[in-house]
Design an enzyme around this catalytic site. Sequence first.
Site, PDB file in Angstrom:
ATOM      1  N   ARG A  95       0.884  -1.165   0.122  1.00  0.00           N
ATOM      2  CA  ARG A  95       0.194  -0.031  -0.038  1.00  0.00           C
ATOM      3  C   ARG A  95       0.986   1.321  -0.192  1.00  0.00           C
ATOM      4  O   ARG A  95       0.758   2.332  -0.594  1.00  0.00           O
ATOM      5  CB  ARG A  95      -0.755   0.229   1.165  1.00  0.00           C
ATOM      6  CG  ARG A  95      -2.053  -1.063   1.364  1.00  0.00           C
ATOM      7  CD  ARG A  95      -2.961  -1.120   2.220  1.00  0.00           C
ATOM      8  NE  ARG A  95      -3.896   0.396   2.286  1.00  0.00           N
ATOM      9  CZ  ARG A  95      -4.655   0.541   3.348  1.00  0.00           C
ATOM     10  NH1 ARG A  95      -4.601   0.076   4.268  1.00  0.00           N
ATOM     11  NH2 ARG A  95      -5.356   1.753   2.999  1.00  0.00           N
ATOM     12  N   CYS A 124      -1.182   5.710   9.461  1.00  0.00           N
ATOM     13  CA  CYS A 124      -1.502   4.449   8.489  1.00  0.00           C
ATOM     14  C   CYS A 124      -2.836   4.547   7.763  1.00  0.00           C
ATOM     15  O   CYS A 124      -2.769   5.635   6.949  1.00  0.00           O
ATOM     16  CB  CYS A 124      -1.972   3.721   9.906  1.00  0.00           C
ATOM     17  SG  CYS A 124      -3.347   3.958  10.853  1.00  0.00           S
TER      18      CYS A 124
END
Length: 277
Positions: free
Chosen positions: A175, A233
Amino acid sequence: MTAILTASALTDELASPRPPVLLDVRWQLGGPDQRPAYEAGHLPGAVYVDLDRELAGPPGAGGRHPLPDPEAFGAVMRRAGVRADEPVVVYDGGQGWAAARAWWLLRWTGHPNVRVLDGGLAAWTAEGGPVTADVPTPAEGDFKPNPGALGLLEADDAAALARTGLLLDARAGERYRGEVEPIDPVGGHIPGAVSAPTTENTGPDGLFLPAEALRARFAALGARPGTEVGVYCGSGVSGAHEVLALEVAGIPAALYAGSWSHWSSDPQRPVATGPNP
């Protein structure tokens, strides 16, 4: 005071004259409500707290898990029996992300004595700890939030820290690199951020690595004496786990609570891809 404790240490504390308040914050990203699992079996005396509804505000412009209104959060904690002068221990199913989110919120809002059960419910039962289906009704607590005790970053702060200090991206490496993005509008990372998957803070047993190993890990990523450190995050949950790991390592760090879900919601914000900051 350490930020985490073992199942055996918790057993001793629960038998002491001043046992901690227990919060069960089991949660699964995109998964089913965990209250039925709590009702089927939890640590004796533990009160269930829902991450999506009680440890976060409504999803929207602030991200998928924006910070809850402090007064609403305080009311939840008081209903759970949290008092300003009594220790609190939080746990989840074992991953530690949800427990870390609760730990971070309580610490950020000024509670001085909060710890996470290392390994969560899985570690507790592995040690032979008892579980019960009895749902407690705790006496009303008196905790009143006073936000600001831990560092909190907004988007501009995170962008600046990526240039002047160390901004850690706690998501999975793919990611960060922008190879996949299953949830948010665009893949990639904040320019200048360093990839530091939170899954690497724990061993195969789900327990945190020793403090020395965590210090070595973060030092290799650039967390050296005098360096200001921040974490983000996807939505401020696994990032809280990274802040907790940094705390175990003795390294203070701020959290960008809106994280990538907030950053990527604005197409004007820059996005980097690939393995390099």
